[in-house]
Design a protein around this motif. Structure first.
Motif, PDB file in Angstrom:
ATOM      1  N   SER A   1       0.982  -1.238  -0.050  1.00 35.49           N
ATOM      2  CA  SER A   1      -0.044  -0.264  -0.123  1.00 35.49           C
ATOM      3  C   SER A   1       0.935   1.051  -0.102  1.00 35.49           C
ATOM      4  O   SER A   1       2.047   1.302   0.162  1.00 35.49           O
ATOM      5  N   THR A   2       0.184   2.395  -0.359  1.00 40.08           N
ATOM      6  CA  THR A   2       1.000   3.848  -0.249  1.00 40.08           C
ATOM      7  C   THR A   2       1.637   4.086   1.133  1.00 40.08           C
ATOM      8  O   THR A   2       2.627   4.629   1.158  1.00 40.08           O
ATOM      9  N   ASP A   3       1.305   3.268   2.255  1.00 40.79           N
ATOM     10  CA  ASP A   3       1.906   3.704   3.302  1.00 40.79           C
ATOM     11  C   ASP A   3       2.864   2.451   3.757  1.00 40.79           C
ATOM     12  O   ASP A   3       3.227   2.380   4.922  1.00 40.79           O
TER      13      ASP A   3
ATOM     14  N   LEU B   1      -3.657   3.990 -13.551  1.00 34.10           N
ATOM     15  CA  LEU B   1      -2.687   4.826 -13.135  1.00 34.10           C
ATOM     16  C   LEU B   1      -3.042   5.459 -11.785  1.00 34.10           C
ATOM     17  O   LEU B   1      -2.210   5.903 -10.814  1.00 34.10           O
ATOM     18  N   GLU B   2      -4.142   5.966 -11.417  1.00 33.39           N
ATOM     19  CA  GLU B   2      -4.526   6.537 -10.082  1.00 33.39           C
ATOM     20  C   GLU B   2      -4.631   5.415  -9.054  1.00 33.39           C
ATOM     21  O   GLU B   2      -4.142   5.566  -8.059  1.00 33.39           O
ATOM     22  N   ALA B   3      -5.187   4.288  -9.301  1.00 37.91           N
ATOM     23  CA  ALA B   3      -5.164   3.109  -8.095  1.00 37.91           C
ATOM     24  C   ALA B   3      -3.784   2.443  -8.145  1.00 37.91           C
ATOM     25  O   ALA B   3      -3.746   1.942  -7.269  1.00 37.91           O
TER      26      ALA B   3
ATOM     27  N   VAL C   1       3.101  -0.846  -6.089  1.00 39.31           N
ATOM     28  CA  VAL C   1       2.235  -0.043  -5.011  1.00 39.31           C
ATOM     29  C   VAL C   1       0.999   0.567  -5.330  1.00 39.31           C
ATOM     30  O   VAL C   1       0.851   1.011  -6.306  1.00 39.31           O
ATOM     31  N   ILE C   2       0.041   0.291  -4.429  1.00 44.61           N
ATOM     32  CA  ILE C   2      -1.378   0.527  -4.839  1.00 44.61           C
ATOM     33  C   ILE C   2      -2.041   1.473  -3.721  1.00 44.61           C
ATOM     34  O   ILE C   2      -1.744   1.664  -2.667  1.00 44.61           O
ATOM     35  N   LYS C   3      -3.006   2.199  -4.250  1.00 49.28           N
ATOM     36  CA  LYS C   3      -3.614   3.248  -3.465  1.00 49.28           C
ATOM     37  C   LYS C   3      -5.108   2.494  -3.170  1.00 49.28           C
ATOM     38  O   LYS C   3      -5.895   2.122  -4.147  1.00 49.28           O
ATOM     39  N   ALA C   4      -5.427   2.262  -1.820  1.00 46.29           N
ATOM     40  CA  ALA C   4      -6.680   1.409  -1.476  1.00 46.29           C
ATOM     41  C   ALA C   4      -7.852   2.513  -2.110  1.00 46.29           C
ATOM     42  O   ALA C   4      -7.663   3.853  -1.990  1.00 46.29           O
TER      43      ALA C   4
END
Length: 167
Positions: free
Chosen positions: A109-111, A146-148, A160-163
């Protein structure tokens, strides 16, 4: 001799017509280009089809090849996946990837939390989805946009993914 690095470009969808044409479901951007990269091979690297001519038919490609001479032969090959050596394919453009390059990558995840591993790239008609298998529990789907999907690092072996919250 080691097995060549193969990329799946199509699958046999069955027979087309009565004279042994083989109908292919193409996995390439331009459907007809699945026959442009040399003989179509099995997963083991053996020649399955050597197209001598082809044509687009609805959502498929019909091919004529010396290996198949009857409708029955074509039907018997249904669901066979077809591959070509990776070296025969063009290099992907920036921000483009072959699905086989993504399989097995670690997902964070991004974190920085470890989410799981990519087990498949799916497209059910509304765009590409990463199928991610966490360490425990059932796999789930995440948009491959690209966003997710914020970063793909093939060399480092991670994505790396954004929830994304469901609305």
């Amino acid at each position: 001799m080691s097995k060549p690095d193969l990329i799946c470009v199509a699958a046999i969808a069955g027979a087309f017509g009565v004279k042994g044409e083989v109908k292919l479901k193409s996995f390439t951007d331009v459907p007809e280009s699945c026959v442009d990269y040399g003989p179509l091979l099995s997963e083991a690297g053996r020649v399955v089809l050597t197209p001598t001519s082809h044509r687009k038919v609805k959502d498929a490609v019909a091919v004529i090849c010396p290996e198949v001479t009857s409708r029955e032969q074509a039907e018997s090959l249904k669901s066979t996946k077809l591959y070509v050596p990776r070296e025969n394919l063009p290099a992907p453009e920036e921000d483009e990837y072959y699905a086989s390059d993504l399989i097995g990558l670690e997902v964070k995840s991004t974190d920085g939390k470890r989410i799981g591993t990519i087990v498949k790239l799916q497209d059910f008609g509304a765009g590409d989805l990463l199928e991610i298998k966490p360490k425990d529990g059932a796999s789930f789907y995440h948009p491959f946009t690209l966003e997710a999907t914020q970063k793909v690092d093939i060399k480092a072996g991670r994505v790396v993914i954004k929830a994304v919250e469901a609305e």
